[in-house]
Design a protein around this motif. Sequence first.
Motif, PDB file in Angstrom:
ATOM      1  N   LEU A   1     -15.417  -4.320   7.827  1.00 30.74           N
ATOM      2  CA  LEU A   1     -14.713  -5.077   6.787  1.00 30.74           C
ATOM      3  C   LEU A   1     -13.805  -6.146   7.393  1.00 30.74           C
ATOM      4  CD1 LEU A   1     -13.899  -2.168   4.311  1.00 30.74           C
ATOM      5  CD2 LEU A   1     -15.594  -3.990   4.019  1.00 30.74           C
ATOM      6  N   TYR A   2     -13.135  -5.814   8.478  1.00 30.85           N
ATOM      7  CA  TYR A   2     -12.265  -6.794   9.137  1.00 30.85           C
ATOM      8  C   TYR A   2     -13.069  -8.010   9.610  1.00 30.85           C
ATOM      9  CZ  TYR A   2      -9.521  -8.985  12.771  1.00 30.85           C
ATOM     10  OH  TYR A   2      -8.881  -9.919  13.555  1.00 30.85           O
ATOM     11  N   TYR A   3     -14.182  -7.771  10.276  1.00 31.42           N
ATOM     12  CA  TYR A   3     -15.001  -8.888  10.755  1.00 31.42           C
ATOM     13  C   TYR A   3     -15.625  -9.670   9.606  1.00 31.42           C
ATOM     14  CZ  TYR A   3     -14.571  -6.936  15.481  1.00 31.42           C
ATOM     15  OH  TYR A   3     -14.079  -6.478  16.683  1.00 31.42           O
ATOM     16  N   ALA A   4     -15.837  -9.020   8.476  1.00 33.09           N
ATOM     17  CA  ALA A   4     -16.412  -9.703   7.311  1.00 33.09           C
ATOM     18  C   ALA A   4     -15.404 -10.657   6.659  1.00 33.09           C
ATOM     19  CB  ALA A   4     -16.896  -8.675   6.287  1.00 33.09           C
ATOM     20  N   LEU A   5     -14.126 -10.490   6.941  1.00 37.12           N
ATOM     21  CA  LEU A   5     -13.115 -11.370   6.349  1.00 37.12           C
ATOM     22  C   LEU A   5     -13.375 -12.849   6.641  1.00 37.12           C
ATOM     23  CD1 LEU A   5      -9.725  -9.524   6.936  1.00 37.12           C
ATOM     24  CD2 LEU A   5     -10.710 -10.200   4.735  1.00 37.12           C
ATOM     25  N   GLY A   6     -13.917 -13.131   7.808  1.00 36.68           N
ATOM     26  CA  GLY A   6     -14.141 -14.522   8.222  1.00 36.68           C
ATOM     27  C   GLY A   6     -15.045 -15.315   7.304  1.00 36.68           C
ATOM     28  N   THR A   7     -15.972 -14.655   6.639  1.00 35.37           N
ATOM     29  CA  THR A   7     -16.925 -15.366   5.774  1.00 35.37           C
ATOM     30  C   THR A   7     -16.855 -14.889   4.325  1.00 35.37           C
ATOM     31  OG1 THR A   7     -18.656 -13.770   6.334  1.00 35.37           O
ATOM     32  CG2 THR A   7     -18.541 -15.791   7.671  1.00 35.37           C
TER      33      THR A   7
ATOM     34  N   ILE B   1     -11.160  -6.482   0.529  1.00 38.40           N
ATOM     35  CA  ILE B   1     -11.160  -6.064   1.937  1.00 38.40           C
ATOM     36  C   ILE B   1      -9.736  -5.878   2.452  1.00 38.40           C
ATOM     37  CG2 ILE B   1     -11.724  -6.795   4.298  1.00 38.40           C
ATOM     38  CD1 ILE B   1     -14.281  -8.135   3.048  1.00 38.40           C
ATOM     39  N   THR B   2      -8.856  -6.848   2.202  1.00 39.56           N
ATOM     40  CA  THR B   2      -7.483  -6.701   2.691  1.00 39.56           C
ATOM     41  C   THR B   2      -6.778  -5.544   1.997  1.00 39.56           C
ATOM     42  OG1 THR B   2      -6.672  -8.427   1.196  1.00 39.56           O
ATOM     43  CG2 THR B   2      -7.198  -9.095   3.471  1.00 39.56           C
ATOM     44  N   GLY B   3      -7.136  -5.266   0.764  1.00 45.31           N
ATOM     45  CA  GLY B   3      -6.591  -4.095   0.072  1.00 45.31           C
ATOM     46  C   GLY B   3      -7.015  -2.806   0.750  1.00 45.31           C
ATOM     47  N   ALA B   4      -8.309  -2.704   1.075  1.00 41.10           N
ATOM     48  CA  ALA B   4      -8.815  -1.503   1.751  1.00 41.10           C
ATOM     49  C   ALA B   4      -8.199  -1.361   3.138  1.00 41.10           C
ATOM     50  CB  ALA B   4     -10.338  -1.546   1.846  1.00 41.10           C
ATOM     51  N   LEU B   5      -8.077  -2.457   3.857  1.00 45.99           N
ATOM     52  CA  LEU B   5      -7.473  -2.401   5.191  1.00 45.99           C
ATOM     53  C   LEU B   5      -5.980  -2.085   5.106  1.00 45.99           C
ATOM     54  CD1 LEU B   5      -9.334  -5.374   6.917  1.00 45.99           C
ATOM     55  CD2 LEU B   5      -9.824  -2.919   7.109  1.00 45.99           C
ATOM     56  N   GLY B   6      -5.307  -2.616   4.093  1.00 43.83           N
ATOM     57  CA  GLY B   6      -3.901  -2.281   3.870  1.00 43.83           C
ATOM     58  C   GLY B   6      -3.724  -0.806   3.549  1.00 43.83           C
ATOM     59  N   TYR B   7      -4.649  -0.251   2.772  1.00 42.75           N
ATOM     60  CA  TYR B   7      -4.616   1.177   2.454  1.00 42.75           C
ATOM     61  C   TYR B   7      -4.810   2.003   3.720  1.00 42.75           C
ATOM     62  CZ  TYR B   7      -5.410   5.537  -0.023  1.00 42.75           C
ATOM     63  OH  TYR B   7      -5.311   6.833  -0.471  1.00 42.75           O
ATOM     64  N   PHE B   8      -5.740   1.583   4.565  1.00 45.86           N
ATOM     65  CA  PHE B   8      -5.983   2.269   5.833  1.00 45.86           C
ATOM     66  C   PHE B   8      -4.724   2.294   6.706  1.00 45.86           C
ATOM     67  CE2 PHE B   8      -7.008   1.462  10.366  1.00 45.86           C
ATOM     68  CZ  PHE B   8      -7.466   2.730  10.701  1.00 45.86           C
TER      69      PHE B   8
ATOM     70  N   ALA C   1      -8.540  -1.298  -8.266  1.00 45.23           N
ATOM     71  CA  ALA C   1      -7.120  -1.119  -7.977  1.00 45.23           C
ATOM     72  C   ALA C   1      -6.725  -1.391  -6.528  1.00 45.23           C
ATOM     73  CB  ALA C   1      -6.706   0.314  -8.341  1.00 45.23           C
ATOM     74  N   ILE C   2      -7.673  -1.514  -5.637  1.00 51.16           N
ATOM     75  CA  ILE C   2      -7.359  -1.586  -4.199  1.00 51.16           C
ATOM     76  C   ILE C   2      -6.601  -2.849  -3.809  1.00 51.16           C
ATOM     77  CG2 ILE C   2      -9.511  -2.666  -3.381  1.00 51.16           C
ATOM     78  CD1 ILE C   2      -7.772   0.341  -1.729  1.00 51.16           C
ATOM     79  N   HIS C   3      -6.769  -3.914  -4.559  1.00 54.34           N
ATOM     80  CA  HIS C   3      -6.076  -5.162  -4.193  1.00 54.34           C
ATOM     81  C   HIS C   3      -4.558  -4.991  -4.135  1.00 54.34           C
ATOM     82  CE1 HIS C   3      -6.001  -5.180  -8.579  1.00 54.34           C
ATOM     83  NE2 HIS C   3      -4.919  -5.916  -8.466  1.00 54.34           N
ATOM     84  N   ALA C   4      -4.029  -3.956  -4.791  1.00 52.78           N
ATOM     85  CA  ALA C   4      -2.585  -3.716  -4.776  1.00 52.78           C
ATOM     86  C   ALA C   4      -2.066  -3.394  -3.371  1.00 52.78           C
ATOM     87  CB  ALA C   4      -2.243  -2.570  -5.725  1.00 52.78           C
ATOM     88  N   TYR C   5      -2.953  -2.994  -2.482  1.00 54.99           N
ATOM     89  CA  TYR C   5      -2.548  -2.643  -1.120  1.00 54.99           C
ATOM     90  C   TYR C   5      -2.690  -3.817  -0.145  1.00 54.99           C
ATOM     91  CZ  TYR C   5      -2.644   2.107  -2.884  1.00 54.99           C
ATOM     92  OH  TYR C   5      -2.404   3.241  -3.609  1.00 54.99           O
ATOM     93  N   ALA C   6      -3.166  -4.950  -0.620  1.00 58.60           N
ATOM     94  CA  ALA C   6      -3.419  -6.096   0.260  1.00 58.60           C
ATOM     95  C   ALA C   6      -2.162  -6.545   1.002  1.00 58.60           C
ATOM     96  CB  ALA C   6      -4.016  -7.257  -0.531  1.00 58.60           C
ATOM     97  N   HIS C   7      -0.998  -6.421   0.376  1.00 55.77           N
ATOM     98  CA  HIS C   7       0.245  -6.858   1.037  1.00 55.77           C
ATOM     99  C   HIS C   7       0.590  -5.989   2.250  1.00 55.77           C
ATOM    100  CE1 HIS C   7       1.814  -3.674  -1.574  1.00 55.77           C
ATOM    101  NE2 HIS C   7       2.828  -3.608  -0.728  1.00 55.77           N
ATOM    102  N   ASN C   8      -0.046  -4.822   2.390  1.00 55.21           N
ATOM    103  CA  ASN C   8       0.199  -3.954   3.550  1.00 55.21           C
ATOM    104  C   ASN C   8      -0.636  -4.348   4.764  1.00 55.21           C
ATOM    105  OD1 ASN C   8       2.016  -2.039   2.290  1.00 55.21           O
ATOM    106  ND2 ASN C   8       0.255  -1.419   1.097  1.00 55.21           N
TER     107      ASN C   8
ATOM    108  N   SER D   1      -1.931  -6.405   7.855  1.00 54.87           N
ATOM    109  CA  SER D   1      -1.688  -7.432   8.863  1.00 54.87           C
ATOM    110  C   SER D   1      -2.615  -7.088  10.021  1.00 54.87           C
ATOM    111  CB  SER D   1      -0.229  -7.468   9.318  1.00 54.87           C
ATOM    112  OG  SER D   1       0.043  -6.479  10.282  1.00 54.87           O
ATOM    113  N   GLU D   2      -3.080  -8.115  10.666  1.00 52.28           N
ATOM    114  CA  GLU D   2      -4.004  -7.901  11.783  1.00 52.28           C
ATOM    115  C   GLU D   2      -3.352  -7.052  12.878  1.00 52.28           C
ATOM    116  OE1 GLU D   2      -6.846 -10.511  14.754  1.00 52.28           O
ATOM    117  OE2 GLU D   2      -5.769 -11.520  13.148  1.00 52.28           O
ATOM    118  N   ALA D   3      -2.103  -7.352  13.211  1.00 47.31           N
ATOM    119  CA  ALA D   3      -1.408  -6.601  14.262  1.00 47.31           C
ATOM    120  C   ALA D   3      -1.266  -5.126  13.885  1.00 47.31           C
ATOM    121  CB  ALA D   3      -0.035  -7.210  14.525  1.00 47.31           C
ATOM    122  N   ASP D   4      -0.902  -4.863  12.631  1.00 47.99           N
ATOM    123  CA  ASP D   4      -0.762  -3.472  12.187  1.00 47.99           C
ATOM    124  C   ASP D   4      -2.102  -2.750  12.173  1.00 47.99           C
ATOM    125  OD1 ASP D   4       1.978  -3.694  11.890  1.00 47.99           O
ATOM    126  OD2 ASP D   4       1.876  -4.050   9.727  1.00 47.99           O
ATOM    127  N   MET D   5      -3.168  -3.456  11.829  1.00 43.91           N
ATOM    128  CA  MET D   5      -4.495  -2.835  11.826  1.00 43.91           C
ATOM    129  C   MET D   5      -4.894  -2.409  13.241  1.00 43.91           C
ATOM    130  SD  MET D   5      -8.266  -4.364  11.068  1.00 43.91           S
ATOM    131  CE  MET D   5      -8.297  -5.028  12.718  1.00 43.91           C
TER     132      MET D   5
END
Length: 137
Positions: free
Chosen positions: A57-63, A72-79, A22-29, A31-35
């Motif tokens: 997780l943020y650094y893992a986005l590159g690969t 990952i973007t869902g988890a970071l958006g949730y954060f 279910a975490i992908h639902a938070y991906a739209h939240n 942004s690098e600046a907000d993180m």
Amino acid sequence: MLDRLKSGSRKLTDFAASVPTAIHAYAHNFSEADMWRKIADCAGKAGHKVIEMVLTLYYALGTASLKDKMLITGALGYFILPTDLIPDFILGGYTDDLAALTAVYKAVKANISEATITKARARTDSLLGRHDTPACT
């Protein structure tokens, strides 16, 4: 009071179990600046484990593969969200964030390099001071 704690623990356990689907639902939240803003605002309160997990997780986005990027973007958006299962402004408010981050980390860890983990650990240490117990293993 004990019943309330058990109930909250059960909710958190149920939440953590549902994260990978279910975490992908938070991906739209995300942004690098907000993180980075959230890290600057809450690093001390959130603690070493949460911040190191966020940065790993943020650094893992590159690969990451597309599927992993969505997780990952869902988890970071949730954060980034201040009001979630446990609002960040209350005591213990980052417990749910750590549960979500850990669940996603476990789902993608096979694709995270040791160099990525080391980079996140070093950045976390530079922000919060050295911590001997790594969050990501």
